[in-house]
Design an enzyme around this catalytic site. Sequence first.
Site, mmCIF file in Angstrom:
data_model
loop_
_atom_site.group_PDB
_atom_site.id
_atom_site.type_symbol
_atom_site.label_atom_id
_atom_site.label_comp_id
_atom_site.label_asym_id
_atom_site.label_seq_id
_atom_site.Cartn_x
_atom_site.Cartn_y
_atom_site.Cartn_z
ATOM 1 C CG ASP B 215 -1.646 1.274 1.462
ATOM 2 O OD1 ASP B 215 -2.657 1.498 0.773
ATOM 3 O OD2 ASP B 215 -1.208 2.076 2.315
ATOM 4 C CE LYS B 219 -1.680 5.086 1.124
ATOM 5 N NZ LYS B 219 -1.678 4.791 2.577
#
Lengths: 439, 439
Positions: B215, B219
């Site tokens: 995750d 980003k």
Amino acid sequence: MKNFNIAILGCGTVGSGVAKILLDLKDQLNDKSDHVVELKKIVDLFPKKSAESYNLPLNLFCGSGNDLTKDEATKYVNEIINDTNIHLIVETIGGTSDYVLDIILNSLRAGKHVVTANKAILAEKGKIIFQTAKDNHVCLGYEASVCGAIPIIKAIRENFTGDQVIEISGILNGTSNYILSKMQEEGLNFSSALKMAQKAGYAEADPTLDISGGDAGHKLAILIKLAYGADIDYKELLIEGIQKVEKEDLDFANEMGCTIKLICYARKIDNKVFASVKPMMVKYENFLSKVSGATNCVELLNKYSGKHYFIGKGAGSLETASSIVADIVFTAKYDGKIKNITDLADLEIQSSDNFEFPYNITFTTEDYPGITGLVTTAIGENKINIDTVSHNRHNKKSAEFSVATMPCTMVQIKKAIADIRAKAPSLLIGEPKIIPILN
Amino acid sequence: MKNFNIAILGCGTVGSGVAKILLDLKDQLNDKSDHVVELKKIVDLFPKKSAESYNLPLNLFCGSGNDLTKDEATKYVNEIINDTNIHLIVETIGGTSDYVLDIILNSLRAGKHVVTANKAILAEKGKIIFQTAKDNHVCLGYEASVCGAIPIIKAIRENFTGDQVIEISGILNGTSNYILSKMQEEGLNFSSALKMAQKAGYAEADPTLDISGGDAGHKLAILIKLAYGADIDYKELLIEGIQKVEKEDLDFANEMGCTIKLICYARKIDNKVFASVKPMMVKYENFLSKVSGATNCVELLNKYSGKHYFIGKGAGSLETASSIVADIVFTAKYDGKIKNITDLADLEIQSSDNFEFPYNITFTTEDYPGITGLVTTAIGENKINIDTVSHNRHNKKSAEFSVATMPCTMVQIKKAIADIRAKAPSLLIGEPKIIPILN
């Protein structure tokens, strides 16, 4: 690509930084703005000195590179204001004189976009400047006016439009924060820490505007205008500087799990804005307590997105200049079609003294058994909940201790102190020191 | 004022937050965008459940409030894409399926602006999405895709245009940071801290994407695209999660004046971008070390304005929704005339292993006199300067100690370890643990 031509008025520390970035990043600025951004002219009284600071080409300066009289400078400024080939004027002269105000207003009236770092004039005379920009459908950029490099203006204006700012609390003056940090970290008293700040170049020879809270107050006034659309009068702000903070206050703060910071605080409740600039005890859990030295930090508490902290350099030539250039790019990119003037409503400013805070009260008293009981009883009788009582410092003839309260108002505290005086007239030595606590 | 009509596709945690803010702040949004911003339609498979979460009117949902089959939902989605009365589509379905990709691409091709929080699809398939938005002269808003409420996308895109991002280092995954914080603060091991995070709702039942760094990597990939205009392949990023961090590592880190954080790191040098997601030892002086719990923090080191820290909520319904609504307002305000698509160049991604960092190396060794000398000599012979050597932990049969180096490369460190093995083949027990240090 269309041209977007710039003139810089006043080429000192910040202005010369702007010129340097405009020249250095030309390709990037053109790319990001979709315009050919060109620095056309600079007006400064001392072109040679200014050109040297960032190795700027002398031929950009009006007057063939010679030093100018004020009258000559004014003539060049007026030429620029009337030059249809200039699209944006950077005002980095500074100060709140009518001379500078007229330059800004005349530029706006002539259809020029204006970008400025001048916090004092925006805080004190912002209403007419905002209104003139609006009336003339031009942009006013002032990102650099609050906390130099920190993009707090744009954050409030563009990034938090899907939210509402409830509370602002910030460390907005680097000099004061540097002094308080040195007092805390090195156990210095105020005057030694101030001397250190002056030696390190963080404080001016006359440090009044910084240490009195005036500079911080200017910035808070601008943030309040922006976040709450409140046309507040800067002079109505309750402003207290750091001059009265003593080493001992930091000791008591530390015992309570806090440090002392000069905090700019504002909160809107209904149609009132509670605001103040004053030293506050900041809990170690709050990031603001961890910001030391000349760094700035703005905390925003928003309705939906909660707490935000923006930390960065609050001053400096290129740091401040980078914000000015971002405003230039933004104005060019949207061809000046930026709706960036907040309508200002007449909101009432209230001192946060009328607002519930937890407070720390330091009492100097006569030293005999029963005093803590008497003092804390009077506090309790005024419906103030006590959070912590510090150790008692027993000096030769007096004792000193702190009481940290749960949220209450200054009215309650003043009443409690009056009650103590009524019960034991000679007990309190001097005025208790009262300082709000920021969680 | 012109109308600006919105449809929300997918009304789960984030989508329902967007709907709530659009309904709650109607006047403010109209005022800030200079348009009548109206939520016209919502498509969700389970309207009743979704409507309940934020008390949304059922009549906004397609299909008269009844649960939908996937085919029915697709039919309504296509109607919206073809509806000339809808100006902007909020994609809050999530995931990287072709189904979702097609929805985004078809929306853009139909001339709709799209706002999304979908970091995975932007990281993995961003190139075609960016290009399609650009080709069709529509806006793509994705502020919510990186660190929920933190306005880091707009900061890079709009606020730092007068500057250049040199280095990015951030805590971009709240779950990992919560776990590491608990390990540090409460002396827990990884699996206990993970259970705690699951109990507190900060980690999913299957926590893989969070604790593996995936995750955070999504980003970072988005930030790299934006800050450096680099069309990097997410799969090329070196990603290491926090699963192997042990309690003992935190002890050594603490002795070296650091804590351990999962750090997303990127730095552009010439035409290469050095990047990685991995646990790093962060010096206590760095603000990133002070960010605990599920909070996110992005540090940017800029050429002119120095270090910036943005701290805030990285997830949550209304937190993330507030960023989506800000993108909606911005798009409406500038009538979709936002030049917000970065041209992506093919830059080479390099693992930051090829990059000079200070490192901490923890050795488990046999326990006899002379070992520290042998190890530190081998390190010195590889031209690595040593900063600190930790206390030696003497276990029953082995010893354990850490060496913190000055900046060097992994190549040098691996050579030093090979040299130690050559000199004393049985000395090292297991592989030394190597972790970069962030100052």
